[in-house]
Design a protein around this motif. Structure first.
Motif, PDB file in Angstrom:
ATOM      1  N   UNK A   1       0.851  -1.188   0.000  1.00 28.41           N
ATOM      2  CA  UNK A   1       0.000   0.000   0.000  1.00 28.41           C
ATOM      3  C   UNK A   1       0.891   1.244   0.000  1.00 28.41           C
ATOM      4  N   UNK A   2       0.288   2.407  -0.164  1.00 25.80           N
ATOM      5  CA  UNK A   2       1.051   3.654  -0.128  1.00 25.80           C
ATOM      6  C   UNK A   2       1.750   3.825   1.215  1.00 25.80           C
ATOM      7  N   UNK A   3       1.059   3.537   2.309  1.00 26.31           N
ATOM      8  CA  UNK A   3       1.688   3.674   3.625  1.00 26.31           C
ATOM      9  C   UNK A   3       2.853   2.703   3.772  1.00 26.31           C
ATOM     10  N   UNK A   4       2.701   1.485   3.256  1.00 22.62           N
ATOM     11  CA  UNK A   4       3.783   0.506   3.356  1.00 22.62           C
ATOM     12  C   UNK A   4       4.989   0.928   2.532  1.00 22.62           C
ATOM     13  N   UNK A   5       4.756   1.475   1.350  1.00 14.61           N
ATOM     14  CA  UNK A   5       5.888   1.877   0.511  1.00 14.61           C
ATOM     15  C   UNK A   5       6.583   3.089   1.114  1.00 14.61           C
ATOM     16  N   UNK A   6       5.841   3.901   1.829  1.00 11.83           N
ATOM     17  CA  UNK A   6       6.460   5.047   2.506  1.00 11.83           C
ATOM     18  C   UNK A   6       7.432   4.558   3.583  1.00 11.83           C
ATOM     19  N   UNK A   7       7.006   3.554   4.350  1.00  4.19           N
ATOM     20  CA  UNK A   7       7.888   2.969   5.368  1.00  4.19           C
ATOM     21  C   UNK A   7       9.073   2.283   4.701  1.00  4.19           C
ATOM     22  N   UNK A   8       8.803   1.558   3.633  1.00  8.65           N
ATOM     23  CA  UNK A   8       9.837   0.820   2.902  1.00  8.65           C
ATOM     24  C   UNK A   8      10.950   1.756   2.427  1.00  8.65           C
ATOM     25  N   UNK A   9      10.584   2.891   1.869  1.00  6.88           N
ATOM     26  CA  UNK A   9      11.577   3.788   1.281  1.00  6.88           C
ATOM     27  C   UNK A   9      12.261   4.679   2.307  1.00  6.88           C
ATOM     28  N   UNK A  10      11.856   4.585   3.577  1.00  4.91           N
ATOM     29  CA  UNK A  10      12.508   5.365   4.635  1.00  4.91           C
ATOM     30  C   UNK A  10      13.168   4.456   5.672  1.00  4.91           C
ATOM     31  N   UNK A  11      13.423   3.202   5.298  1.00  2.00           N
ATOM     32  CA  UNK A  11      14.128   2.269   6.181  1.00  2.00           C
ATOM     33  C   UNK A  11      15.514   2.837   6.511  1.00  2.00           C
TER      34      UNK A  11
END
Length: 319
Positions: free
Chosen positions: A204-214
């Motif tokens: 989801x958009x929220x998941x990809x936001x977390x993914x790209x800010x690891x």
């Protein structure tokens, strides 16, 4: 003694995991980020961790987790590690018994685990527990001092209507949400079409936001091929290694379905390798399923050299 792991144990856990698999050293920061991501995930993902202690020293680790990217409520992923100098002392067996009992209380129907082919005792240990091989995945390593970028000059040229830029620059152009949504579309398509043992669940958009800010995110490390209309056509990812500043790890490389067979992913990957050189990296690591023949061939031509295969193993099935 086997007990539940606490955050204060993570330095010792990282040492155990690194000793058990030195090709993929683990940092405390990565352990903390992974645990936080799992525990706070909106799907309510499960996480349980244990350590084995002897004379007050942590000598083994076991973890059970559900992964968002391959989520099924009855599927679990298991990690078990004992430093090589402490194997064959029953530590792994006791940890495995703890894991088995926990999974029984969860009514697990499928369990994923694995071991490297150059650790046959670990493979045999899993086989005795009822696991079977379902796939193999190869680490491939490129030593950048041996990489010859001039051989690939024509492949860096994109067809008309496309351009290369980083995700960070794309966000600056389009705005964060619009850029991430465009990135998300090709990201989910590429993941869905990768050879894998479990179906890829879309992010989801929220998941990809977390993914790209690891914590391992590398500024400007995600390279995109973008159309003139602002569509993301292809991507290639580079991530920092939190234990070695001279090493970068490749994430996903792929192309949107209706933009394939135009050399876009290769151009993005080559741009990423140039970024790695500018970053001062010594090596770039990537991982590919043994069935992903096209990508393995590209990596071989680029100069990547294979490491021993990781054998993915499975108990039970949700099918």
């Amino acid at each position: 003694m086997i007990r539940e792991a606490a955050a204060a144990d993570y330095p010792a856990v990282a040492a155990v995991l690194t000793a058990a698999n030195p090709r993929h050293p683990v940092s405390v920061e990565a352990l903390e980020a992974s645990a936080k991501k799992t525990r706070q995930h909106p799907k309510g993902l499960h996480l349980a961790q244990w350590v084995a202690e002897q004379n007050g020293e942590i000598v083994g680790f076991a973890g059970v987790a559900q992964w968002a990217g391959s989520f099924h409520p009855d599927r679990y992923h298991v990690q078990l590690a004992v430093p090589p100098q402490l194997t064959r002392q029953g530590i792994g067996t006791r940890l495995a018994q703890t894991v088995q009992q926990h999974l029984q209380t969860r009514n697990a129907r499928e369990v994923q685990a694995g071991a490297y082919e150059d650790a046959p005792q670990a493979v045999q240990f899993l086989e005795r527990l009822g696991f079977r091989e379902v796939a193999r995945e190869f680490d491939n390593v490129l030593t950048l001092s041996e990489y010859q970028p001039d051989r690939w000059g024509k492949h860096r040229q994109l067809p008309p209507g496309y351009r290369l830029l980083t995700l960070e620059k794309f966000k600056a152009e389009q705005g964060e949400d619009a850029a991430l949504n465009a990135f998300l579309t090709v990201f989910n398509e590429a993941r869905a079409d990768e050879p894998r043992t479990t179906p890829a669940q879309p992010y989801t958009l929220d998941e990809i936001r977390v993914y790209t800010t690891h914590p391992s995110a590398l500024p400007h490390g995600i390279v995109l091929v973008v159309t003139d209309s602002g569509e993301v056509a292809a991507l290639s990812e580079l991530w920092r290694d939190l234990t070695d500043p001279t090493r970068l790890n490749t994430g996903l490389t792929g192309t949107a379905r209706h933009h394939r067979r135009r050399g876009l992913a290769l151009a993005a990957k080559l741009a990423g390798l140039e970024l790695a050189r500018q970053h001062g990296a010594r090596t770039v690591w990537t991982s590919n399923a043994s069935t992903n023949v096209p990508m393995l061939a590209i990596n071989t031509h680029l100069g990547f050299k294979p490491e021993p295969a990781f054998i993915e193993m499975q108990w039970g099935s949700v099918d």
